[in-house]
Design a protein around this motif. Structure first.
Motif, short mmCIF file in Angstrom:
data_model
loop_
_atom_site.label_atom_id
_atom_site.label_comp_id
_atom_site.label_asym_id
_atom_site.label_seq_id
_atom_site.Cartn_x
_atom_site.Cartn_y
_atom_site.Cartn_z
N MET A 36 -9.35 48.75 -133.00
CA MET A 36 -7.99 49.17 -132.67
C MET A 36 -7.00 48.61 -133.69
O MET A 36 -7.24 47.56 -134.29
CB MET A 36 -7.61 48.64 -131.27
CG MET A 36 -8.06 49.51 -130.12
SD MET A 36 -8.11 48.60 -128.53
CE MET A 36 -6.41 48.11 -128.31
N PRO A 37 -5.85 49.29 -133.90
CA PRO A 37 -4.83 48.72 -134.78
C PRO A 37 -4.34 47.38 -134.20
O PRO A 37 -4.27 47.22 -132.98
CB PRO A 37 -3.69 49.75 -134.76
CG PRO A 37 -4.30 51.00 -134.22
CD PRO A 37 -5.44 50.60 -133.35
N GLN A 38 -4.01 46.47 -135.10
CA GLN A 38 -3.55 45.13 -134.71
C GLN A 38 -2.44 45.19 -133.66
O GLN A 38 -2.47 44.45 -132.68
CB GLN A 38 -3.02 44.41 -135.97
CG GLN A 38 -2.39 43.06 -135.73
CD GLN A 38 -3.33 41.94 -136.10
OE1 GLN A 38 -4.28 42.12 -136.86
NE2 GLN A 38 -3.10 40.78 -135.56
N ALA A 39 -1.49 46.10 -133.85
CA ALA A 39 -0.34 46.17 -132.93
C ALA A 39 -0.80 46.52 -131.52
O ALA A 39 -0.28 45.98 -130.53
CB ALA A 39 0.68 47.19 -133.44
N GLU A 40 -1.77 47.41 -131.42
CA GLU A 40 -2.25 47.81 -130.09
C GLU A 40 -2.98 46.67 -129.39
O GLU A 40 -2.86 46.49 -128.18
CB GLU A 40 -3.22 49.01 -130.21
CG GLU A 40 -2.53 50.35 -130.13
CD GLU A 40 -3.54 51.49 -130.20
OE1 GLU A 40 -4.57 51.43 -129.50
OE2 GLU A 40 -3.29 52.42 -130.98
N VAL A 41 -3.75 45.91 -130.18
CA VAL A 41 -4.46 44.77 -129.60
C VAL A 41 -3.45 43.77 -129.06
O VAL A 41 -3.59 43.26 -127.94
CB VAL A 41 -5.37 44.09 -130.65
CG1 VAL A 41 -6.02 42.85 -130.06
CG2 VAL A 41 -6.43 45.06 -131.14
N GLU A 42 -2.38 43.53 -129.85
CA GLU A 42 -1.38 42.57 -129.40
C GLU A 42 -0.66 43.08 -128.16
O GLU A 42 -0.35 42.33 -127.25
CB GLU A 42 -0.40 42.26 -130.54
CG GLU A 42 -1.03 41.24 -131.47
CD GLU A 42 -0.25 40.99 -132.74
OE1 GLU A 42 0.95 41.32 -132.80
OE2 GLU A 42 -0.87 40.45 -133.68
N ALA A 43 -0.41 44.40 -128.11
CA ALA A 43 0.25 44.97 -126.93
C ALA A 43 -0.62 44.79 -125.69
O ALA A 43 -0.12 44.41 -124.63
CB ALA A 43 0.54 46.46 -127.16
N LEU A 44 -1.92 45.02 -125.84
CA LEU A 44 -2.84 44.86 -124.71
C LEU A 44 -2.86 43.41 -124.25
O LEU A 44 -2.71 43.11 -123.06
CB LEU A 44 -4.25 45.31 -125.14
CG LEU A 44 -5.39 45.04 -124.16
CD1 LEU A 44 -5.18 45.81 -122.86
CD2 LEU A 44 -6.73 45.43 -124.76
N ALA A 45 -3.01 42.49 -125.22
CA ALA A 45 -3.08 41.07 -124.88
C ALA A 45 -1.78 40.61 -124.23
O ALA A 45 -1.79 39.90 -123.22
CB ALA A 45 -3.36 40.26 -126.15
N ASN A 46 -0.65 41.07 -124.78
CA ASN A 46 0.64 40.64 -124.22
C ASN A 46 0.89 41.23 -122.85
O ASN A 46 1.54 40.60 -122.02
CB ASN A 46 1.78 41.00 -125.18
CG ASN A 46 1.76 40.10 -126.40
OD1 ASN A 46 1.29 38.96 -126.33
ND2 ASN A 46 2.22 40.61 -127.52
N SER A 47 0.38 42.45 -122.59
CA SER A 47 0.59 43.02 -121.27
C SER A 47 -0.11 42.17 -120.22
O SER A 47 0.37 42.03 -119.09
CB SER A 47 0.13 44.48 -121.22
OG SER A 47 -1.27 44.58 -121.32
N MET A 48 -1.23 41.56 -120.60
CA MET A 48 -1.91 40.64 -119.67
C MET A 48 -1.09 39.40 -119.44
O MET A 48 -0.85 38.98 -118.30
CB MET A 48 -3.27 40.20 -120.25
CG MET A 48 -4.29 41.29 -120.28
SD MET A 48 -5.83 40.65 -120.95
CE MET A 48 -6.71 42.19 -121.04
N ILE A 49 -0.67 38.78 -120.54
CA ILE A 49 0.06 37.51 -120.42
C ILE A 49 1.38 37.74 -119.68
O ILE A 49 1.73 36.98 -118.77
CB ILE A 49 0.30 36.91 -121.83
CG1 ILE A 49 -1.04 36.50 -122.44
CG2 ILE A 49 1.25 35.72 -121.75
CD1 ILE A 49 -0.96 35.98 -123.85
N ASP A 50 2.10 38.82 -120.03
CA ASP A 50 3.40 39.09 -119.40
C ASP A 50 3.24 39.33 -117.91
O ASP A 50 3.99 38.80 -117.10
CB ASP A 50 4.06 40.33 -120.02
CG ASP A 50 4.57 40.04 -121.41
OD1 ASP A 50 4.57 38.85 -121.79
OD2 ASP A 50 4.94 40.99 -122.11
#
Lengths: 198, 198
Positions: A36-50
């Protein structure tokens, strides 16, 4: 798993620890995430943390929400005197999808299960009883139709009856569109017991 | 999905975008994540971000690694003259688990598929041909036994044969422990064609 780099192994292990995800699915997910593109991975990870950081229990009905009081409890159009008791927020969502229930909810976060050592004090039952001190007309028990759900329903109804508040249980029976020959005997018996006059 | 808070909905959507995870599984995962301790959620999220940030292709075999050259290519005990060509890092891992292959790998990251518009230039094929300028004895083609895998195997073998390097294909046949009556006809025919003298 030293044929992967340690970071891939760590990711696979983390994913495999989630419910319903075995080691093979975890591998597939891990390699998908690496593609996956880096930005999408970060979005997924952040949606968990948020979600984890900001979600808490509604102070009234104990569903998960990012406000002190959830939008359903806060809605002035909902009938605050009719409380539907469900086991978890997924069950609440299932009833909300019907769009027909106009009361409010109470989320127990579990069901009584002597087998698993879950007693009445392990679920949000005391919190329900406290709500009944207010102005309540009816408590609709919508716990699952499993052994635990039925036990919990029975327990709650016995607890509430002395207060004089009306207690009801959602109907058990043949699902709409269900083919009789594929339905288990207990359900068939329930459907017979619960028959209504036409 | 306004019966969940927006952050829960966002998490569910992110999870549902992963392969093999439908909306129901995504809901179950989301509520599980909300039930996990904060530290575990952060560890899971960070394992994704870290893996994505630090994992790159091995400069030699194109598997995923956190080093410039992967541990397999760097290992002086592996036979650098024997290259096994696989479709993806999961297939590499599958062969590494056998513990019996002592050569090195080349990861194509896909297979030729005219149906999906994936041509020879879309996979790491040119990179393989470049490696063959070095000292190579044998190329073992271990692409999948699917239409795409077979097409790719055929294409690669035609490309390599003029160089005089030995090209082999892993055997097709009845899986060990396989019950003949449950095996498809194509596999049975392949097993017959590939019979060996005892």
């Amino acid at each position: 798993m030293d044929y992967y780099s340690s970071q891939i192994s760590k990711l696979i292990e983390s994913l495999a620890s989630l419910p319903g995800i075995g080691i093979k699915s975890a591998q597939r997910l891990a390699f998908h995430i690496l593609d996956m593109p880096q930005a999408e991975v970060e979005a997924l990870a952040n949606s968990m943390i948020d979600a984890k950081r900001n979600i808490c229990y509604c102070k009234q009905c104990y569903t998960l929400t990012d406000h002190e009081i959830c939008p359903i409890c806060k809605n002035p159009d909902r009938n605050q005197k009719q409380i539907m008791v469900v086991e978890n927020p997924r069950d609440l969502a299932a009833y909300e999808k019907t769009g027909k229930f106009e009361g409010v909810y109470h989320v127990l976060h579990g069901a009584i299960s002597p087998m698993l050592g879950i007693g009445p004090s392990d679920i949000k039952l005391q919190e329900l009883m406290q709500r009944l001190h207010g102005d309540v007309d009816e408590v609709i028990i919508a716990t699952n139709s499993s052994l635990e759900g039925e036990t919990t329903a029975m327990y709650i109804s016995k607890l509430i009856k002395p207060t004089g508040i009306k207690v009801t249980r959602i109907a058990s029976g043949v699902p709409v569109g269900g083919d009789l020959e594929y339905i288990d005997e207990v359900t068939l018996l329930r459907a017979l017991e619960g028959r209504v006059e036409l």
